[in-house]
Scaffold this motif. Structure first.
Motif, PDB file in Angstrom:
ATOM      1  N   TYR A 105      45.608  21.613 174.475  1.00 11.84           N
ATOM      2  CA  TYR A 105      44.265  21.097 174.797  1.00 11.84           C
ATOM      3  C   TYR A 105      44.308  20.244 176.059  1.00 11.84           C
ATOM      4  CZ  TYR A 105      39.747  18.784 174.298  1.00 11.84           C
ATOM      5  OH  TYR A 105      38.479  18.316 174.520  1.00 11.84           O
ATOM      6  N   VAL A 106      45.206  19.279 176.080  1.00  7.99           N
ATOM      7  CA  VAL A 106      45.266  18.352 177.215  1.00  7.99           C
ATOM      8  C   VAL A 106      45.621  19.096 178.501  1.00  7.99           C
ATOM      9  CG1 VAL A 106      46.525  16.372 178.169  1.00  7.99           C
ATOM     10  CG2 VAL A 106      45.724  16.315 175.801  1.00  7.99           C
ATOM     11  N   LYS A 107      46.609  19.984 178.438  1.00  5.07           N
ATOM     12  CA  LYS A 107      47.000  20.744 179.642  1.00  5.07           C
ATOM     13  C   LYS A 107      45.856  21.613 180.153  1.00  5.07           C
ATOM     14  CE  LYS A 107      51.999  21.240 179.319  1.00  5.07           C
ATOM     15  NZ  LYS A 107      53.112  22.181 179.090  1.00  5.07           N
ATOM     16  N   GLU A 108      45.233  22.371 179.246  1.00  7.04           N
ATOM     17  CA  GLU A 108      44.195  23.302 179.685  1.00  7.04           C
ATOM     18  C   GLU A 108      42.936  22.583 180.151  1.00  7.04           C
ATOM     19  OE1 GLU A 108      43.485  26.866 177.440  1.00  7.04           O
ATOM     20  OE2 GLU A 108      45.586  26.960 176.813  1.00  7.04           O
ATOM     21  N   TYR A 109      42.547  21.523 179.438  1.00  7.03           N
ATOM     22  CA  TYR A 109      41.349  20.801 179.874  1.00  7.03           C
ATOM     23  C   TYR A 109      41.616  20.041 181.175  1.00  7.03           C
ATOM     24  CZ  TYR A 109      37.024  18.275 180.016  1.00  7.03           C
ATOM     25  OH  TYR A 109      35.819  17.767 180.439  1.00  7.03           O
ATOM     26  N   THR A 110      42.822  19.496 181.320  1.00  2.00           N
ATOM     27  CA  THR A 110      43.177  18.828 182.569  1.00  2.00           C
ATOM     28  C   THR A 110      43.185  19.830 183.721  1.00  2.00           C
ATOM     29  OG1 THR A 110      44.459  17.172 181.374  1.00  2.00           O
ATOM     30  CG2 THR A 110      44.940  17.417 183.709  1.00  2.00           C
TER      31      THR A 110
ATOM     32  N   LYS B 217      52.123  10.542 181.768  1.00  2.00           N
ATOM     33  CA  LYS B 217      52.380  11.966 181.597  1.00  2.00           C
ATOM     34  C   LYS B 217      51.350  12.577 180.650  1.00  2.00           C
ATOM     35  CE  LYS B 217      57.359  11.258 181.912  1.00  2.00           C
ATOM     36  NZ  LYS B 217      58.606  11.325 181.165  1.00  2.00           N
ATOM     37  N   LEU B 218      51.088  13.869 180.843  1.00  7.79           N
ATOM     38  CA  LEU B 218      50.173  14.574 179.949  1.00  7.79           C
ATOM     39  C   LEU B 218      50.709  14.589 178.523  1.00  7.79           C
ATOM     40  CD1 LEU B 218      48.917  17.620 182.039  1.00  7.79           C
ATOM     41  CD2 LEU B 218      47.775  15.443 181.587  1.00  7.79           C
ATOM     42  N   SER B 219      52.029  14.606 178.371  1.00  5.66           N
ATOM     43  CA  SER B 219      52.600  14.602 177.021  1.00  5.66           C
ATOM     44  C   SER B 219      52.233  13.310 176.283  1.00  5.66           C
ATOM     45  CB  SER B 219      54.119  14.779 177.068  1.00  5.66           C
ATOM     46  OG  SER B 219      54.716  13.736 177.821  1.00  5.66           O
ATOM     47  N   GLU B 220      52.122  12.206 177.006  1.00  7.54           N
ATOM     48  CA  GLU B 220      51.703  10.941 176.392  1.00  7.54           C
ATOM     49  C   GLU B 220      50.248  11.035 175.929  1.00  7.54           C
ATOM     50  OE1 GLU B 220      52.504   7.574 178.966  1.00  7.54           O
ATOM     51  OE2 GLU B 220      54.338   8.531 179.659  1.00  7.54           O
ATOM     52  N   VAL B 221      49.407  11.667 176.741  1.00  6.30           N
ATOM     53  CA  VAL B 221      48.000  11.841 176.375  1.00  6.30           C
ATOM     54  C   VAL B 221      47.893  12.753 175.157  1.00  6.30           C
ATOM     55  CG1 VAL B 221      45.737  12.658 177.147  1.00  6.30           C
ATOM     56  CG2 VAL B 221      47.230  11.433 178.748  1.00  6.30           C
ATOM     57  N   ALA B 222      48.685  13.820 175.129  1.00 10.36           N
ATOM     58  CA  ALA B 222      48.677  14.743 173.989  1.00 10.36           C
ATOM     59  C   ALA B 222      49.116  14.034 172.715  1.00 10.36           C
ATOM     60  CB  ALA B 222      49.571  15.946 174.273  1.00 10.36           C
TER      61      ALA B 222
ATOM     62  N   CYS C 114      38.509  12.116 172.593  1.00 13.59           N
ATOM     63  CA  CYS C 114      37.413  12.941 173.099  1.00 13.59           C
ATOM     64  C   CYS C 114      37.702  13.349 174.536  1.00 13.59           C
ATOM     65  CB  CYS C 114      36.106  12.143 173.040  1.00 13.59           C
ATOM     66  SG  CYS C 114      34.680  13.094 173.618  1.00 13.59           S
ATOM     67  N   HIS C 115      37.229  14.521 174.896  1.00 16.33           N
ATOM     68  CA  HIS C 115      37.441  14.990 176.258  1.00 16.33           C
ATOM     69  C   HIS C 115      36.777  14.085 177.283  1.00 16.33           C
ATOM     70  CE1 HIS C 115      33.419  16.716 175.745  1.00 16.33           C
ATOM     71  NE2 HIS C 115      33.406  16.940 177.044  1.00 16.33           N
ATOM     72  N   ARG C 116      35.772  13.309 176.876  1.00 15.28           N
ATOM     73  CA  ARG C 116      35.122  12.419 177.853  1.00 15.28           C
ATOM     74  C   ARG C 116      36.103  11.382 178.382  1.00 15.28           C
ATOM     75  NH1 ARG C 116      32.874  10.231 173.000  1.00 15.28           N
ATOM     76  NH2 ARG C 116      33.234   7.986 172.808  1.00 15.28           N
ATOM     77  N   HIS C 117      37.149  11.046 177.581  1.00 12.97           N
ATOM     78  CA  HIS C 117      38.163  10.106 178.052  1.00 12.97           C
ATOM     79  C   HIS C 117      39.027  10.742 179.140  1.00 12.97           C
ATOM     80  CE1 HIS C 117      36.611   7.912 174.758  1.00 12.97           C
ATOM     81  NE2 HIS C 117      37.286   8.554 173.833  1.00 12.97           N
ATOM     82  N   LEU C 118      39.239  12.045 179.035  1.00 13.37           N
ATOM     83  CA  LEU C 118      39.952  12.754 180.098  1.00 13.37           C
ATOM     84  C   LEU C 118      39.079  12.860 181.346  1.00 13.37           C
ATOM     85  CD1 LEU C 118      41.692  15.580 178.037  1.00 13.37           C
ATOM     86  CD2 LEU C 118      42.680  13.437 178.880  1.00 13.37           C
ATOM     87  N   VAL C 119      37.780  13.038 181.164  1.00 13.50           N
ATOM     88  CA  VAL C 119      36.858  13.044 182.310  1.00 13.50           C
ATOM     89  C   VAL C 119      36.891  11.685 182.998  1.00 13.50           C
ATOM     90  CG1 VAL C 119      34.437  13.211 183.034  1.00 13.50           C
ATOM     91  CG2 VAL C 119      35.352  14.838 181.358  1.00 13.50           C
ATOM     92  N   SER C 120      36.850  10.618 182.209  1.00 13.39           N
ATOM     93  CA  SER C 120      36.906   9.266 182.764  1.00 13.39           C
ATOM     94  C   SER C 120      38.206   9.048 183.536  1.00 13.39           C
ATOM     95  CB  SER C 120      36.774   8.250 181.629  1.00 13.39           C
ATOM     96  OG  SER C 120      36.901   6.950 182.110  1.00 13.39           O
ATOM     97  N   ARG C 121      39.307   9.489 182.956  1.00 15.32           N
ATOM     98  CA  ARG C 121      40.610   9.368 183.622  1.00 15.32           C
ATOM     99  C   ARG C 121      40.617  10.157 184.926  1.00 15.32           C
ATOM    100  NH1 ARG C 121      46.545   9.511 181.545  1.00 15.32           N
ATOM    101  NH2 ARG C 121      47.490  10.886 183.073  1.00 15.32           N
ATOM    102  N   TRP C 122      40.057  11.348 184.914  1.00 16.02           N
ATOM    103  CA  TRP C 122      39.970  12.222 186.089  1.00 16.02           C
ATOM    104  C   TRP C 122      39.147  11.558 187.185  1.00 16.02           C
ATOM    105  CZ3 TRP C 122      35.408  15.501 187.077  1.00 16.02           C
ATOM    106  CH2 TRP C 122      35.601  16.444 188.090  1.00 16.02           C
ATOM    107  N   LEU C 123      37.982  11.021 186.833  1.00 15.40           N
ATOM    108  CA  LEU C 123      37.146  10.350 187.828  1.00 15.40           C
ATOM    109  C   LEU C 123      37.847   9.108 188.387  1.00 15.40           C
ATOM    110  CD1 LEU C 123      33.656  10.669 186.107  1.00 15.40           C
ATOM    111  CD2 LEU C 123      34.400  11.808 188.217  1.00 15.40           C
TER     112      LEU C 123
END
Length: 161
Positions: free
Chosen positions: A62-67, A112-117, A128-137
Motif C-alpha cells: 500500500y505505502v509503496k504503490e500509493y507513494t 524510510k517507506l518501511s517505517e511508514v508501512a 489514512c492515505h491523507r497522512h501520506l498526502v500531507s507528507r508528500w506536500l
C-alpha cells in the motif's frame, strides 16, 4: 487567508461540521467514495487506487504503490487546482479514518517507506492515505497540518485563527 499559515489541512469526515463553521476552510473529499449525504467536492486524483482499498492489502505494498502514485502526480498542478477550487480558502482534504496526532508526527518523521508501512500495520484504525498526502506536500515545502474534531485544533491553527 487571514492568519492560517498552512496551505492545506487534512481531516476526516467526522470533522465536517466544525470545518463548515469556519468560512476560511474549504472541505474536499480525497476518498475513493464520499459518504452519502455529504455534499463536498471530490478530488479523485488524490484517492488511492481501487486495488489498494481494503483491510487485506499488505501495508508495504500500500505505502509503496500509493507513494508511487503521488510521486507520479504533478504536485504544483494539483495544489493549484485545489487552491482554485477553494477560491481563497484553505482546502481541507477529507477521508474517513479518525486522526491520531502522535501517528501523524511519526509518519512525517519516518525516513524510510518501511517505517511508514510498519506504522500502518500497527495503527490500522488511524492510518489514512491523507497522512501520506500531507507528507508528500510537506516534502515539496507546502505546509500542512491536521484539523480534528476528535482532538482540539492543531496548535498552529489555534494560534492563527
Amino acid at each position: 487567508m487571514d492568519g492560517i499559515k498552512e496551505i492545506v489541512l487534512t481531516s476526516n469526515f467526522a470533522s465536517l461540521r466544525r470545518i463548515a463553521q469556519n468560512p476560511q476552510l474549504y472541505p474536499v473529499s480525497i476518498a475513493r467514495y464520499t459518504p452519502r449525504g455529504v455534499d463536498v467536492p471530490a478530488y479523485p486524483d488524490l484517492a488511492p487506487a481501487a486495488h489498494l482499498v481494503g483491510k487485506s492489502v499488505d501495508p508495504m505494498r500500500y505505502v509503496k504503490e500509493y507513494t508511487r502514485q503521488l510521486a507520479n502526480a504533478p504536485v504544483d498542478a494539483i495544489l493549484m487546482e485545489l487552491l482554485e477550487m477553494s477560491e481563497g480558502r484553505v482546502p481541507v482534504l477529507l477521508c474517513y479514518e479518525s486522526p491520531d496526532p502522535v501517528l501523524i508526527a511519526k509518519i512525517h518523521r519516518a525516513k524510510k517507506l518501511s517505517e511508514v508501512a510498519e506504522l500502518m500495520q500497527t495503527h490500522r484504525r488511524h492510518f489514512c492515505h491523507r497522512h501520506l498526502v500531507s507528507r508528500w506536500l510537506s516534502y515539496y515545502n507546502f505546509p500542512t497540518s491536521e484539523f480534528s474534531s476528535v482532538h482540539s485544533m492543531t496548535p498552529q491553527l489555534q494560534a492563527n485563527v
